[in-house]
Enzyme design. Structure first.
Site, PDB file in Angstrom:
ATOM      1  N   LEU A  14     -34.069  -8.412   6.944  1.00 45.30           N
ATOM      2  CA  LEU A  14     -33.450  -9.539   6.121  1.00 45.30           C
ATOM      3  C   LEU A  14     -33.772  -9.152   4.594  1.00 45.30           C
ATOM      4  O   LEU A  14     -34.612  -8.811   4.263  1.00 45.30           O
ATOM      5  CB  LEU A  14     -34.746 -10.693   6.351  1.00 45.30           C
ATOM      6  CG  LEU A  14     -35.001 -11.065   7.907  1.00 45.30           C
ATOM      7  CD1 LEU A  14     -35.955 -12.056   8.135  1.00 45.30           C
ATOM      8  CD2 LEU A  14     -33.664 -11.473   8.781  1.00 45.30           C
ATOM      9  N   ARG A  21     -39.788 -15.069  -7.487  1.00 45.53           N
ATOM     10  CA  ARG A  21     -41.030 -14.763  -8.134  1.00 45.53           C
ATOM     11  C   ARG A  21     -41.102 -13.713  -8.786  1.00 45.53           C
ATOM     12  O   ARG A  21     -41.821 -13.223  -9.687  1.00 45.53           O
ATOM     13  CB  ARG A  21     -42.087 -14.991  -6.860  1.00 45.53           C
ATOM     14  CG  ARG A  21     -42.034 -16.234  -6.312  1.00 45.53           C
ATOM     15  CD  ARG A  21     -43.027 -16.341  -5.174  1.00 45.53           C
ATOM     16  NE  ARG A  21     -41.960 -15.898  -3.925  1.00 45.53           N
ATOM     17  CZ  ARG A  21     -42.282 -15.933  -2.703  1.00 45.53           C
ATOM     18  NH1 ARG A  21     -43.489 -16.323  -2.291  1.00 45.53           N
ATOM     19  NH2 ARG A  21     -41.481 -15.647  -1.836  1.00 45.53           N
ATOM     20  N   GLN A  89     -25.440 -13.943   4.860  1.00 45.39           N
ATOM     21  CA  GLN A  89     -25.948 -15.116   4.839  1.00 45.39           C
ATOM     22  C   GLN A  89     -25.491 -15.788   3.418  1.00 45.39           C
ATOM     23  O   GLN A  89     -25.968 -15.417   2.515  1.00 45.39           O
ATOM     24  CB  GLN A  89     -27.340 -15.023   5.009  1.00 45.39           C
ATOM     25  CG  GLN A  89     -28.229 -16.300   4.944  1.00 45.39           C
ATOM     26  CD  GLN A  89     -29.639 -16.356   4.862  1.00 45.39           C
ATOM     27  OE1 GLN A  89     -30.203 -15.447   4.072  1.00 45.39           O
ATOM     28  NE2 GLN A  89     -30.332 -17.433   5.159  1.00 45.39           N
ATOM     29  N   ASP A 119     -38.657  -6.941   2.403  1.00 47.45           N
ATOM     30  CA  ASP A 119     -39.632  -6.581   1.079  1.00 47.45           C
ATOM     31  C   ASP A 119     -41.211  -6.215   1.548  1.00 47.45           C
ATOM     32  O   ASP A 119     -41.809  -6.365   0.733  1.00 47.45           O
ATOM     33  CB  ASP A 119     -39.848  -7.985   0.317  1.00 47.45           C
ATOM     34  CG  ASP A 119     -40.377  -9.435   1.216  1.00 47.45           C
ATOM     35  OD1 ASP A 119     -40.447  -9.247   2.579  1.00 47.45           O
ATOM     36  OD2 ASP A 119     -40.542 -10.287   0.666  1.00 47.45           O
ATOM     37  N   GLU A 171     -47.121 -21.732   6.784  1.00 47.98           N
ATOM     38  CA  GLU A 171     -47.032 -21.005   5.489  1.00 47.98           C
ATOM     39  C   GLU A 171     -47.729 -21.771   4.518  1.00 47.98           C
ATOM     40  O   GLU A 171     -48.144 -22.698   4.562  1.00 47.98           O
ATOM     41  CB  GLU A 171     -45.298 -21.353   5.261  1.00 47.98           C
ATOM     42  CG  GLU A 171     -44.244 -20.790   6.085  1.00 47.98           C
ATOM     43  CD  GLU A 171     -44.528 -19.328   6.070  1.00 47.98           C
ATOM     44  OE1 GLU A 171     -44.543 -18.698   5.001  1.00 47.98           O
ATOM     45  OE2 GLU A 171     -44.487 -18.875   7.241  1.00 47.98           O
ATOM     46  N   ASN A 188     -49.239 -13.297   8.764  1.00 47.46           N
ATOM     47  CA  ASN A 188     -48.101 -12.631   9.295  1.00 47.46           C
ATOM     48  C   ASN A 188     -47.493 -11.807   8.268  1.00 47.46           C
ATOM     49  O   ASN A 188     -47.317 -12.052   7.137  1.00 47.46           O
ATOM     50  CB  ASN A 188     -47.075 -13.897   9.568  1.00 47.46           C
ATOM     51  CG  ASN A 188     -45.505 -13.630   9.939  1.00 47.46           C
ATOM     52  OD1 ASN A 188     -45.472 -12.355  10.117  1.00 47.46           O
ATOM     53  ND2 ASN A 188     -44.681 -14.339   9.397  1.00 47.46           N
ATOM     54  N   TYR A 385     -33.325  24.730 -29.788  1.00 47.03           N
ATOM     55  CA  TYR A 385     -32.518  23.977 -29.102  1.00 47.03           C
ATOM     56  C   TYR A 385     -31.345  24.843 -28.368  1.00 47.03           C
ATOM     57  O   TYR A 385     -30.691  25.421 -29.177  1.00 47.03           O
ATOM     58  CB  TYR A 385     -31.827  22.767 -29.877  1.00 47.03           C
ATOM     59  CG  TYR A 385     -30.800  22.132 -29.108  1.00 47.03           C
ATOM     60  CD1 TYR A 385     -31.313  21.388 -27.789  1.00 47.03           C
ATOM     61  CD2 TYR A 385     -29.743  22.239 -29.615  1.00 47.03           C
ATOM     62  CE1 TYR A 385     -30.197  20.594 -27.109  1.00 47.03           C
ATOM     63  CE2 TYR A 385     -28.417  21.615 -28.823  1.00 47.03           C
ATOM     64  CZ  TYR A 385     -28.951  20.733 -27.518  1.00 47.03           C
ATOM     65  OH  TYR A 385     -27.859  20.328 -26.473  1.00 47.03           O
ATOM     66  N   ALA A 442     -33.156  37.590 -38.507  1.00 50.68           N
ATOM     67  CA  ALA A 442     -33.809  36.302 -38.642  1.00 50.68           C
ATOM     68  C   ALA A 442     -32.879  35.645 -39.830  1.00 50.68           C
ATOM     69  O   ALA A 442     -32.500  36.030 -40.525  1.00 50.68           O
ATOM     70  CB  ALA A 442     -35.172  36.536 -38.974  1.00 50.68           C
TER      71      ALA A 442
END
Ligand code: UD1
Ligand code: CA
Length: 487
Positions: A14, A21, A89, A119, A171, A188, A385, A442
């Site tokens: 699902l 939230r 859906q 989830d 719920e 659940n 670098y 150098a």
């Protein structure tokens, strides 16, 4: 595990909800948990059960969720893998409604179906297998996975009868204020095993007559019981596996649980973690034996660390490969890089994408590399670098060396042959090549190619004026000025 195909269940994930939230622009299931989107963990678990078909219900941000699921179904597959399937859906009218969206695609199927909330990412495949086993043994129409939580707030509560049988799931939104229900600690988990036979007919009997105005999947318990069907609840003893993600606080909790599990796995495989609680190793990472990870190390994505490596504190390594015996000193950032055996990196080094270090290479403090290869035993020990460069074996790159790889429009390459010696504070203005064995004095700015074994210097000759300071001090003293440090 070789399960006969016919005995394998189908799975339905699902994954259509928004996740309000979370207060996020990104749909909840795409938030990363230990290195992969939340929903990807569920797909992986379903794959390893193994399942015969994996169908996902999509809705909000369907395209993005779909590609996360496809990616999870693809990678790391030893077997051929199954192609994930999808259904839509359109309106998110609840979890029962979401399952109904799969009626067309699964309507002709029979046997067991694992329904997995997208989830709930920490469930282990063996837990899902146990759920399936228990379901079949009991000959149930529906088996609900449950667990006991110290803080059950937010979850559906398991209501059991005098005989301990599953009566209903209530719920949170519907029991607010009802202390006798609110204090139930068995919840659940949002992971179910159900018989496909008659499932969709039963789901059509659920109603929206509740506090949220949604079709609740847990209401299937009542519908099936009323039809004389057998419903079961299987209580799992490790609550960390079945935590769901609704808020960012849940996300942190679940991530922590998954990191802790990964840390334990690594330790059992022979990796030393000085402080597992602060060592964050993503689930897709591998680490060889006798490697030591110090506190505050992050290993991300599909990173591979060899055997006998030491990774010190404050290091982040992402999508990289380290061979055996690599030493990474404190506070390095390593991304999309390859590091050869016995190399030494850091402290404070930055290996950016496309950095390839041969064996025995040293890259020291405040050295940054990008799309750069340092061949075996080359050294850049301090302050440099190195971008778009190919650096030969045993080259010594002096402190303060910089490849000037960008002219404002394009990037250019620097090539240093084997055994080249680059003096400190040198600029290599690309494109430029230095032949093998050559020396760069150098402080040079090298703009032209240097042949093998040559010395290239580009700096103003030094002038030395004897006694100059004595005269200068005398002159200044005459004007009443003195200098500290005067003789
Ligand atoms: C759900 C259960 C609750 C359980 C909890 C476990 C319901 C009604 N409640 O609550 O009993 O304790 O999970 O974590 O099922 N989804 C859709 N379409 C929808 C609604 C949701 O695909 O229309 C998906 C969501 O994307 C999510 C999953 O279903 O992945 C669960 O939905 P969510 O709203 O998080 O349910 P919870 O309130 O957590
Ligand atoms: Ca949830």
């Amino acid at each position: 595990v070789s399960t006969p195909r016919a005995a394998r269940p189908c799975a339905l994930i699902l994954a259509a909800g928004q996740g309000k939230r979370m207060k996020s622009k990104i749909v909840k299931l795409l938030h990363p948990v230990a290195g992969r989107p939340a929903v990807a963990h569920v797909v992986k678990a379903a794959r390893s059960v193994p399942c015969r078909r994996i169908v996902s219900v999509l809705g909000v941000q369907a395209a993005e969720v779909r590609s996360a699921i496809e990616e999870a179904a693809r990678d790391g597959s030893r077997s051929k893998g199954i192609r994930p399937e999808f259904c839509a859906q359109k309106k998110q009218l609840g979890t029962a409604h979401a399952v109904l969206a799969a009626a067309r695609i699964l309507g002709a199927e029979r046997g067991a179906l694992l329904i997995l909330n997208g989830d709930v990412p920490a469930a282990k495949p063996e837990t899902l297998r146990a759920l399936l086993y228990r379901h079949r043994e009991a000959g149930a129409s529906l088996t609900v996975l449950t667990t006991n939580l110290d803080d059950p707030q937010g979850y559906g509560r398991i209501v059991r009868g005098m005989d301990d049988s599953l009566q209903a799931i209530r719920e949170q939104a519907d029991i607010a204020g009802d202390a006798s229900l609110e204090e139930i600690r068995e919840i659940n988990a949002g992971l179910y095993c159900v018989e496909l036979e008659g499932l969709f007919e039963a789901l059509r009997k659920t109603s929206r007559g509740n506090a949220q105005g949604e079709y609740y999947l847990p209401d299937l318990v009542g519908v099936l019981r009323a039809g004389g069907k057998r419903v079961e609840a299987m209580c799992h003893d490790d609550p960390t596996e079945v935590l769901g993600i609704n808020t960012r606080a849940d996300l942190a909790l679940v991530s922590k649980a998954i990191y802790a599990r990964k840390a334990k796995e690594l330790m059992l495989e022979g990796v030393t973690l000085l402080d597992p609680g602060t060592t964050y190793v993503d689930v897709g990472v591998t680490v060889g034996r006798d490697t030591t990870l110090y506190p505050n190390v992050r290993l991300e994505g599909r990173t591979k660390i060899g055997e006998g490596c030491v990774v010190h504190s404050g290091v982040r390594i992402a999508e990289s490969v380290l061979a055996n015996g690599v030493l990474v000193l404190d506070h390095c950032v390593v991304t999309e890089a390859v590091v050869g055996a016995g190399a030494r990196v850091g402290p404070f080094a930055h290996l950016r994408p496309g950095s390839v270090l041969g064996s025995g290479v040293h890259v020291g403090n405040f050295v940054e590399t990008k799309k750069t290869r340092l061949r075996d035993r080359a050294k850049a020990n301090h302050l440099a670098y190195l971008g778009d460069a190919d650096i030969g074996r045993e080259v010594n790159v002096g402190a303060g060396t910089i490849t000037c790889n960008y002219d404002g429009w394009e990037k250019h390459r620097t090539v240093l042959g084997d055994g080249v010696f680059v003096g400190s504070d040198t600029q290599l203005v690309a494109p430029v090549k230095v032949g093998r064995g050559a020396f760069i004095g150098a402080g040079s700015t090298i703009t032209k190619d240097v042949p093998a074994d040559a010395l290239a210097l580009s700096r103003v000759r030094q002038q030395t004026i004897r006694g100059w300071a004595v005269k200068k001090r005398r002159e200044m003293a005459g004007r009443g000025k003195s200098r500290s440090g005067r003789r």
